[in-house]
Scaffold this motif. Structure first.
Motif, PDB file in Angstrom:
ATOM      1  N   VAL A 135      -1.603  -6.171  -5.409  1.00 35.27           N
ATOM      2  CA  VAL A 135      -2.174  -5.725  -4.128  1.00 35.27           C
ATOM      3  C   VAL A 135      -2.554  -4.256  -4.259  1.00 35.27           C
ATOM      4  N   PHE A 136      -3.774  -3.937  -3.883  1.00 36.33           N
ATOM      5  CA  PHE A 136      -4.218  -2.549  -3.934  1.00 36.33           C
ATOM      6  C   PHE A 136      -4.349  -1.997  -2.516  1.00 36.33           C
ATOM      7  N   PHE A 137      -3.832  -0.769  -2.337  1.00 35.21           N
ATOM      8  CA  PHE A 137      -3.883  -0.121  -1.020  1.00 35.21           C
ATOM      9  C   PHE A 137      -5.243   0.585  -0.896  1.00 35.21           C
ATOM     10  N   GLY A 138      -6.176  -0.063  -0.225  1.00 38.16           N
ATOM     11  CA  GLY A 138      -7.556   0.422  -0.178  1.00 38.16           C
ATOM     12  C   GLY A 138      -7.810   1.322   1.023  1.00 38.16           C
ATOM     13  N   ILE A 139      -7.508   2.606   0.854  1.00 37.82           N
ATOM     14  CA  ILE A 139      -7.762   3.553   1.933  1.00 37.82           C
ATOM     15  C   ILE A 139      -8.858   4.517   1.509  1.00 37.82           C
ATOM     16  N   GLY A 140      -9.302   5.342   2.447  1.00 35.35           N
ATOM     17  CA  GLY A 140     -10.244   6.395   2.092  1.00 35.35           C
ATOM     18  C   GLY A 140     -11.464   6.442   2.983  1.00 35.35           C
ATOM     19  N   PHE A 141     -12.234   7.503   2.796  1.00 32.43           N
ATOM     20  CA  PHE A 141     -13.492   7.683   3.519  1.00 32.43           C
ATOM     21  C   PHE A 141     -14.642   7.034   2.742  1.00 32.43           C
ATOM     22  N   GLU A 142     -15.844   7.377   3.137  1.00 35.51           N
ATOM     23  CA  GLU A 142     -17.038   6.816   2.510  1.00 35.51           C
ATOM     24  C   GLU A 142     -17.105   7.143   1.018  1.00 35.51           C
ATOM     25  N   THR A 143     -16.371   8.168   0.595  1.00 37.91           N
ATOM     26  CA  THR A 143     -16.369   8.550  -0.820  1.00 37.91           C
ATOM     27  C   THR A 143     -15.648   7.503  -1.664  1.00 37.91           C
ATOM     28  N   THR A 144     -14.552   6.993  -1.148  1.00 44.74           N
ATOM     29  CA  THR A 144     -13.687   6.077  -1.885  1.00 44.74           C
ATOM     30  C   THR A 144     -14.083   4.622  -1.683  1.00 44.74           C
ATOM     31  N   ALA A 145     -14.664   4.341  -0.515  1.00 49.96           N
ATOM     32  CA  ALA A 145     -14.952   2.948  -0.152  1.00 49.96           C
ATOM     33  C   ALA A 145     -15.820   2.211  -1.177  1.00 49.96           C
ATOM     34  N   PRO A 146     -16.849   2.836  -1.774  1.00 47.73           N
ATOM     35  CA  PRO A 146     -17.656   2.069  -2.734  1.00 47.73           C
ATOM     36  C   PRO A 146     -16.833   1.588  -3.924  1.00 47.73           C
ATOM     37  N   ALA A 147     -15.904   2.419  -4.394  1.00 50.21           N
ATOM     38  CA  ALA A 147     -15.067   2.010  -5.523  1.00 50.21           C
ATOM     39  C   ALA A 147     -14.208   0.817  -5.120  1.00 50.21           C
ATOM     40  N   ASN A 148     -13.615   0.894  -3.930  1.00 49.56           N
ATOM     41  CA  ASN A 148     -12.754  -0.195  -3.482  1.00 49.56           C
ATOM     42  C   ASN A 148     -13.559  -1.471  -3.242  1.00 49.56           C
TER      43      ASN A 148
ATOM     44  N   LEU B  28      -5.238  -4.232   0.714  1.00 50.66           N
ATOM     45  CA  LEU B  28      -4.881  -3.869   2.081  1.00 50.66           C
ATOM     46  C   LEU B  28      -5.859  -2.766   2.494  1.00 50.66           C
ATOM     47  N   VAL B  29      -6.803  -3.131   3.340  1.00 52.93           N
ATOM     48  CA  VAL B  29      -7.941  -2.244   3.597  1.00 52.93           C
ATOM     49  C   VAL B  29      -7.747  -1.439   4.879  1.00 52.93           C
ATOM     50  N   SER B  30      -7.923  -0.110   4.768  1.00 51.72           N
ATOM     51  CA  SER B  30      -7.883   0.733   5.957  1.00 51.72           C
ATOM     52  C   SER B  30      -8.846   1.903   5.728  1.00 51.72           C
ATOM     53  N   HIS B  31     -10.117   1.614   5.848  1.00 54.94           N
ATOM     54  CA  HIS B  31     -11.137   2.634   5.586  1.00 54.94           C
ATOM     55  C   HIS B  31     -11.605   3.290   6.872  1.00 54.94           C
ATOM     56  N   VAL B  32     -11.909   4.577   6.757  1.00 48.25           N
ATOM     57  CA  VAL B  32     -12.363   5.339   7.921  1.00 48.25           C
ATOM     58  C   VAL B  32     -13.726   5.984   7.651  1.00 48.25           C
ATOM     59  N   LEU B  33     -14.492   6.147   8.712  1.00 48.28           N
ATOM     60  CA  LEU B  33     -15.859   6.675   8.612  1.00 48.28           C
ATOM     61  C   LEU B  33     -15.981   8.008   9.339  1.00 48.28           C
ATOM     62  N   VAL B  34     -16.659   8.946   8.701  1.00 47.25           N
ATOM     63  CA  VAL B  34     -16.716  10.303   9.234  1.00 47.25           C
ATOM     64  C   VAL B  34     -17.582  10.469  10.502  1.00 47.25           C
TER      65      VAL B  34
ATOM     66  N   ALA C 131      -3.624  -8.322   4.103  1.00 46.23           N
ATOM     67  CA  ALA C 131      -2.970  -8.475   5.407  1.00 46.23           C
ATOM     68  C   ALA C 131      -2.945  -9.937   5.828  1.00 46.23           C
ATOM     69  N   GLU C 132      -3.946 -10.710   5.379  1.00 49.74           N
ATOM     70  CA  GLU C 132      -3.944 -12.137   5.710  1.00 49.74           C
ATOM     71  C   GLU C 132      -3.167 -12.953   4.690  1.00 49.74           C
ATOM     72  N   ARG C 133      -3.189 -12.496   3.433  1.00 56.44           N
ATOM     73  CA  ARG C 133      -2.533 -13.270   2.378  1.00 56.44           C
ATOM     74  C   ARG C 133      -1.003 -13.220   2.503  1.00 56.44           C
ATOM     75  N   PHE C 134      -0.482 -12.086   2.983  1.00 51.63           N
ATOM     76  CA  PHE C 134       0.979 -11.927   3.062  1.00 51.63           C
ATOM     77  C   PHE C 134       1.423 -11.843   4.507  1.00 51.63           C
ATOM     78  N   ASP C 135       2.247 -12.799   4.888  1.00 48.99           N
ATOM     79  CA  ASP C 135       2.775 -12.775   6.251  1.00 48.99           C
ATOM     80  C   ASP C 135       3.998 -11.847   6.262  1.00 48.99           C
ATOM     81  N   VAL C 136       3.865 -10.735   6.974  1.00 46.41           N
ATOM     82  CA  VAL C 136       5.012  -9.817   7.000  1.00 46.41           C
ATOM     83  C   VAL C 136       5.633  -9.746   8.399  1.00 46.41           C
ATOM     84  N   GLY C 137       5.229 -10.659   9.262  1.00 48.28           N
ATOM     85  CA  GLY C 137       5.814 -10.701  10.607  1.00 48.28           C
ATOM     86  C   GLY C 137       5.279  -9.583  11.482  1.00 48.28           C
ATOM     87  N   ALA C 138       5.901  -9.422  12.632  1.00 46.73           N
ATOM     88  CA  ALA C 138       5.439  -8.391  13.568  1.00 46.73           C
ATOM     89  C   ALA C 138       5.877  -7.023  13.079  1.00 46.73           C
TER      90      ALA C 138
END
Ligand code: SF4
Lengths: 87, 372
Positions: free
Chosen positions: B134-147, B165-171, B297-304
């Motif tokens: 599992v890769f923690f895919g965070i970052g802005f527009e700079t990192t998103a293309p790599a992920n 696990l994707v959590s990307h943000v846009l400037v 986030a969908e593949r692993f059920d981690v509960g509430a």
């Protein structure tokens, strides 16, 4: 993690169907994905972020910017004799 | 490459600073959006070259800082699942979740690996087909293309033991949110050069016009930053609000079409929560429907997940430029880089860490004059 650093492309190859290359960052050489810079050639400088080249650096543009700064005027005395300092 | 050093030239920096002093007739507040710029400014003392009254405030441009607590807690839960190899960029490891951090769960036996690139995580998945990587895919527009590319390659290769696990943000939506926020003081923006490397400058004219703010695309070297500030101040003094590109050696209007094509294919824009700031409409990316199968986030059920924020931490206000770090009571006392209460003290790009590491106890001082 967000810092993207410039390096020089030394070699271009193909791996798992992706354009890859070896990029030299002032002595440290890393394997980098070149898929996003299809125009990049060996010898070009590129900005690399988390293992991916994102753009090539326009050297002419860089020099132009520096020339503009120099034209601010104040610089001649401070830089005299060193403006065309060479490599 | 000689010119790279020249972009740190002290003589040019002083000339630009002189020029700025001549331009400025009244106080102005300019925000540098990117945490990398914040660190360069404080490390090189760029702020101290500016005339009295010109204030730089630090923006939300630190991906580690704005990743929501809920996502960090989810990462921690996934990392602790048996059979999982959890891969992350190094600076996420010490970011506090509600009760622990990735570093601690690693010490307790979870297989957490620091990788330099999402491609490293793919390599692990290829090598070890019996484990879930599992890769923690965070970052802005700079990192998103790599992920995005990593997900696309995994999909093309049929690597079913890889997910993100994707959590990307846009400037741009964040800049708009700052312009709209109550109590906003920011009058001009230095846009993050490397974000624009990918996205181009095209997104900004509409924002500059709508909110009447100059936006100058700026690089990271000391004289790049001074030139960005100079151009923003020229506009402010003239009452203009345009987009200018002060980083043209790297950034074009178009951005990077190849990177944007992969982003468009793999991700779709979504509403996104920012840690300390809250929900900003259309300010993030998630996996597009055809790639949802790679969503950790969908593949692993981690509960509430029930999150608990530190009540003392004011990083939300720091990230929006409402306060500077030393105005937080915890700064430098209970909260230090070794004992961080908030992500802005942990991350190598966080504003609290930048102030702490550069000995700034007070705005505009060098630590020394803090009590003067
Ligand atoms: S100094 Fe620490 S507690 Fe205060 S805002 Fe920064 S990270 Fe949060």
């Amino acid at each position: 993690m967000c810092l993207a650093v410039p390096g020089r492309i030394e070699q271009i190859s193909e791996a798992q169907g992706t354009r890859m290359g070896r990029v030299n960052f002032g002595g440290i050489v890393k394997e980098v994905c070149l898929a996003f810079v299809p125009e990049a050639q060996v010898g070009d400088y590129t900005i690399v972020h988390v293992g991916f080249a994102l753009s090539t650096i326009d050297e002419a543009e860089a020099r132009q910017t520096l020339e503009t700064f120099r034209a601010l005027g104040v610089l001649e005395e401070e830089l005299s004799g060193d403006v065309e300092g060479g490599e | 490459m000689k010119y790279l050093d020249e972009f740190r030239d002290g003589a040019i920096a002083r000339a630009l600073a002189d020029e700025i002093r001549q331009i400025v007739t009244k106080p102005w507040v300019v925000m540098e959006v990117c945490g990398g710029q914040t660190h360069s400014i404080l490390r090189n003392g760029v702020d101290q070259l500016l005339p009295e009254g010109v204030e730089l405030v630090h923006g939300p441009g630190c991906p580690v800082c704005v990743t929501p607590l809920e996502v960090i807690d989810r990462a921690l839960a996934i990392a602790q699942k048996p059979g999982v190899i959890f891969c992350s960029f190094g600076d996420m490891l010490r970011v506090p979740g509600s009760s622990t951090d990735l570093f601690r769960v690693k010490a307790e036996g979870a297989d957490v690996r620091i990788v330099y690139s999402p491609l490293d995580a793919l390599t692990l998945a290829r090598r070890d087909r019996d484990r879930q990587v599992v890769f923690f895919g965070i970052g802005f527009e700079t990192t998103a293309p790599a992920n995005a590319m990593a997900v696309k390659l995994a999909s093309d290769e049929g690597l079913d033991n890889f997910s993100m696990l994707v959590s990307h943000v846009l400037v741009p939506p964040a800049i708009e949110a700052i312009c709209r926020s109550k109590g906003n003081r920011v009058q001009g923006f230095l846009a993050a050069g490397h974000v624009c490397t990918v996205m181009g400058t095209r997104q900004y004219p509409a924002i500059a016009e709508r909110y009447g703010v100059p936006i100058v695309v700026t690089g990271f070297e000391p004289i790049d930053l001074l030139e960005g500030i100079r151009r923003a101040l020229v506009q402010l003094e003239r009452g203009e609000a345009r987009v200018e590109n002060a980083y043209a050696r790297v950034v074009s209007e178009e951005g990077n079409p190849a990177a944007r094509a992969v982003l468009d294919e793999v991700f779709e824009v979504t509403d996104q929560s920012w840690r300390g700031i809250g929900r900003i409409p259309q300010s993030g990316w998630r996996l597009a429907p055809s790639y949802r199968g790679f969503d950790a986030a969908e593949r692993f059920d981690v509960g509430a997940i029930r999150t608990v924020e530190s009540p003392e931490c004011r990083s939300g206000e720091v990230l929006q430029g409402l306060i500077t770090p030393p105005e937080c009571a915890a700064f430098g006392t209970v909260c230090t880089p070794r004992t961080p209460l908030g992500a802005t003290m942990v991350s190598s790009e966080g504003a609290c860490a930048a102030y702490f590491l550069n000995g700034r106890r007070k705005r505009g001082t060098n630590g020394v004059a803090a009590h003067a």
